[in-house]
Design an enzyme around this catalytic site. Sequence first.
Site, mmCIF file in Angstrom:
data_model
loop_
_atom_site.group_PDB
_atom_site.id
_atom_site.type_symbol
_atom_site.label_atom_id
_atom_site.label_comp_id
_atom_site.label_asym_id
_atom_site.label_seq_id
_atom_site.Cartn_x
_atom_site.Cartn_y
_atom_site.Cartn_z
ATOM 1 N N LYS A 74 0.803 -1.227 0.000
ATOM 2 C CA LYS A 74 0.000 0.000 0.000
ATOM 3 C C LYS A 74 0.837 1.279 0.000
ATOM 4 O O LYS A 74 0.472 2.258 -0.636
ATOM 5 C CB LYS A 74 -0.948 0.009 1.208
ATOM 6 C CG LYS A 74 -2.087 -1.005 1.101
ATOM 7 C CD LYS A 74 -3.033 -0.810 2.271
ATOM 8 C CE LYS A 74 -4.135 -1.837 2.276
ATOM 9 N NZ LYS A 74 -5.131 -1.573 3.320
ATOM 10 N N ASP A 111 -10.094 2.964 2.634
ATOM 11 C CA ASP A 111 -10.204 2.280 3.940
ATOM 12 C C ASP A 111 -10.972 3.130 4.957
ATOM 13 O O ASP A 111 -11.802 2.611 5.707
ATOM 14 C CB ASP A 111 -8.810 1.944 4.492
ATOM 15 C CG ASP A 111 -8.215 0.703 3.836
ATOM 16 O OD1 ASP A 111 -8.980 -0.144 3.345
ATOM 17 O OD2 ASP A 111 -6.973 0.599 3.815
HETATM 18 N N1 LIG Z 1 -11.956 -4.837 8.503
HETATM 19 C C1 LIG Z 1 -11.154 -4.347 7.567
HETATM 20 O O1 LIG Z 1 -11.588 -3.962 6.484
HETATM 21 C C2 LIG Z 1 -9.684 -4.219 7.850
HETATM 22 C C3 LIG Z 1 -8.889 -3.348 7.063
HETATM 23 C C4 LIG Z 1 -7.524 -3.242 7.358
HETATM 24 C C5 LIG Z 1 -6.977 -4.004 8.380
HETATM 25 N N2 LIG Z 1 -7.788 -4.842 9.111
HETATM 26 C C6 LIG Z 1 -7.217 -5.628 10.224
HETATM 27 O O2 LIG Z 1 -6.630 -4.699 11.130
HETATM 28 C C7 LIG Z 1 -5.480 -5.264 11.745
HETATM 29 C C8 LIG Z 1 -4.303 -4.308 11.599
HETATM 30 O O3 LIG Z 1 -3.989 -4.119 10.221
HETATM 31 P P1 LIG Z 1 -2.819 -3.087 9.798
HETATM 32 O O4 LIG Z 1 -2.716 -3.148 8.324
HETATM 33 O O5 LIG Z 1 -3.003 -1.778 10.468
HETATM 34 O O6 LIG Z 1 -1.546 -3.841 10.450
HETATM 35 P P2 LIG Z 1 -0.142 -3.226 10.917
HETATM 36 O O7 LIG Z 1 0.179 -1.990 10.147
HETATM 37 O O8 LIG Z 1 0.819 -4.373 10.892
HETATM 38 O O9 LIG Z 1 -0.398 -2.799 12.463
HETATM 39 C C9 LIG Z 1 -0.590 -3.773 13.459
HETATM 40 C C10 LIG Z 1 -0.879 -3.098 14.805
HETATM 41 O O10 LIG Z 1 -1.106 -4.136 15.780
HETATM 42 C C11 LIG Z 1 -0.229 -3.882 16.906
HETATM 43 N N3 LIG Z 1 0.158 -5.134 17.549
HETATM 44 C C12 LIG Z 1 0.543 -6.283 16.943
HETATM 45 N N4 LIG Z 1 0.862 -7.212 17.881
HETATM 46 C C13 LIG Z 1 0.676 -6.621 19.100
HETATM 47 C C14 LIG Z 1 0.836 -7.067 20.446
HETATM 48 N N5 LIG Z 1 1.254 -8.316 20.736
HETATM 49 N N6 LIG Z 1 0.539 -6.206 21.451
HETATM 50 C C15 LIG Z 1 0.106 -4.940 21.174
HETATM 51 N N7 LIG Z 1 -0.058 -4.469 19.914
HETATM 52 C C16 LIG Z 1 0.220 -5.305 18.904
HETATM 53 C C17 LIG Z 1 0.949 -3.162 16.315
HETATM 54 O O11 LIG Z 1 1.670 -2.497 17.319
HETATM 55 P P3 LIG Z 1 3.214 -2.092 17.090
HETATM 56 O O12 LIG Z 1 3.192 -0.797 16.318
HETATM 57 O O13 LIG Z 1 3.734 -1.949 18.470
HETATM 58 O O14 LIG Z 1 3.860 -3.214 16.329
HETATM 59 C C18 LIG Z 1 0.249 -2.220 15.325
HETATM 60 O O15 LIG Z 1 -0.286 -1.102 15.984
HETATM 61 C C19 LIG Z 1 -5.300 -6.632 11.101
HETATM 62 O O16 LIG Z 1 -5.883 -7.590 11.938
HETATM 63 C C20 LIG Z 1 -6.082 -6.525 9.790
HETATM 64 O O17 LIG Z 1 -6.582 -7.777 9.351
HETATM 65 C C21 LIG Z 1 -9.126 -4.961 8.869
#
Ligand SMILES: NC(=O)c1ccc[n+]([C@@H]2O[C@H](COP(=O)([O-])OP(=O)(O)OC[C@H]3O[C@@H](n4cnc5c(N)ncnc54)[C@H](OP(=O)(O)O)[C@@H]3O)[C@@H](O)[C@H]2O)c1
Length: 284
Positions: A74, A111
């Site tokens: 992205k 998004d």
């Molecule tokens: N419903 C929808 O349409 C939609 C759209 C987009 C994404 N999503 C979902 O949203 C989630 C995040 O997506 P993203 O693209 O934003 O991912 P990303 O950029 O990888 O961000 C992941 C986030 O989760 C946190 N995290 C991961 N493991 C953790 C832990 N053990 N303890 C505390 N925080 C933790 C990370 O914190 P750190 O910064 O500390 O690593 C970061 O803030 C995913 O599950 C994805 O499937 C859903």
Amino acid sequence: MSELTLSGRSRIAGVMGWPVAHSRSPRLHGYWLRTHGIDGAYIPLPVRPEQFAIALRALPMLGFAGVNVTVPHKEAALAAVNRSDAAARRIGAVNTIVIMPDGTLDGRNSDGFGFEENLRAAIPSWSPTTGPAVILGAGGAARAIAVSLLEGGAPEIRLVNRTIERAERLSREIGGPFRIYSWSARTSALADAALLVNTTTLGMSGQPALELPLDRLPTTAVVNDIVYSPLETALLATAKGRGNATVDGLGMLLHQARPGFAAWFGVEPTVTPELRRFVLEAPG
Ligand SMILES: NC(=O)c1ccc[n+]([C@@H]2O[C@H](COP(=O)([O-])OP(=O)(O)OC[C@H]3O[C@@H](n4cnc5c(N)ncnc54)[C@H](OP(=O)(O)O)[C@@H]3O)[C@@H](O)[C@H]2O)c1
């Protein structure tokens, strides 16, 4: 649904990701193509990060109408397109590319639109202006949601993230009434909140649980988990049990797909209970 038959004039779109096999987008767009009887296809495009820019440049030559872009492309997509909309630039990422008649690439980000439309569809009276919003996480999804809330007039956004520097960077780059909380202080962010959104991967199938006591969250707050596998996360179940209005994350995925489909195939699609069921039937 009618049978899908392609002709030599088919409109073609797809989703570029690495990996891409888990994506529900081909099923989602395929449903709309069939229900609208459109001569078109939406295909998964597994593209390695090092080949992303080349693959993208080839799309106009192959006659594509456009593509969605998902993890990990992205941010690279924002740099690679010829033009981008204001939301994509503020978020720092593109998730929808429309190929223009002159072969140039138009980058957009839907998004935040998907997030907002999902909340409005579930709770028509919901407004970002009601009060402080708490966002758990500071990754790509959090950026899109923060921009959507700010543009909708949210008075305050409380960002809670494990890696505090990432939350600080988000706040600096996007700009707005942010307050940053460390992960250990997360329960104090809940006081007087009007909205709580989980954008971390915590609570997702195969990931660690989200541990967040909700005692300090007003029961008037709306709770949204954008994790949709499982559909009812432990966060949503706990929130529902204490009387909060809850919204699951599947609708965000479905609504974010609408602008791309409309641009590529010329029909405004709708999100229906049948579509939700159809997309959920796919193996996660
Ligand atoms: N419903 C929808 O349409 C939609 C759209 C987009 C994404 N999503 C979902 O949203 C989630 C995040 O997506 P993203 O693209 O934003 O991912 P990303 O950029 O990888 O961000 C992941 C986030 O989760 C946190 N995290 C991961 N493991 C953790 C832990 N053990 N303890 C505390 N925080 C933790 C990370 O914190 P750190 O910064 O500390 O690593 C970061 O803030 C995913 O599950 C994805 O499937 C859903």
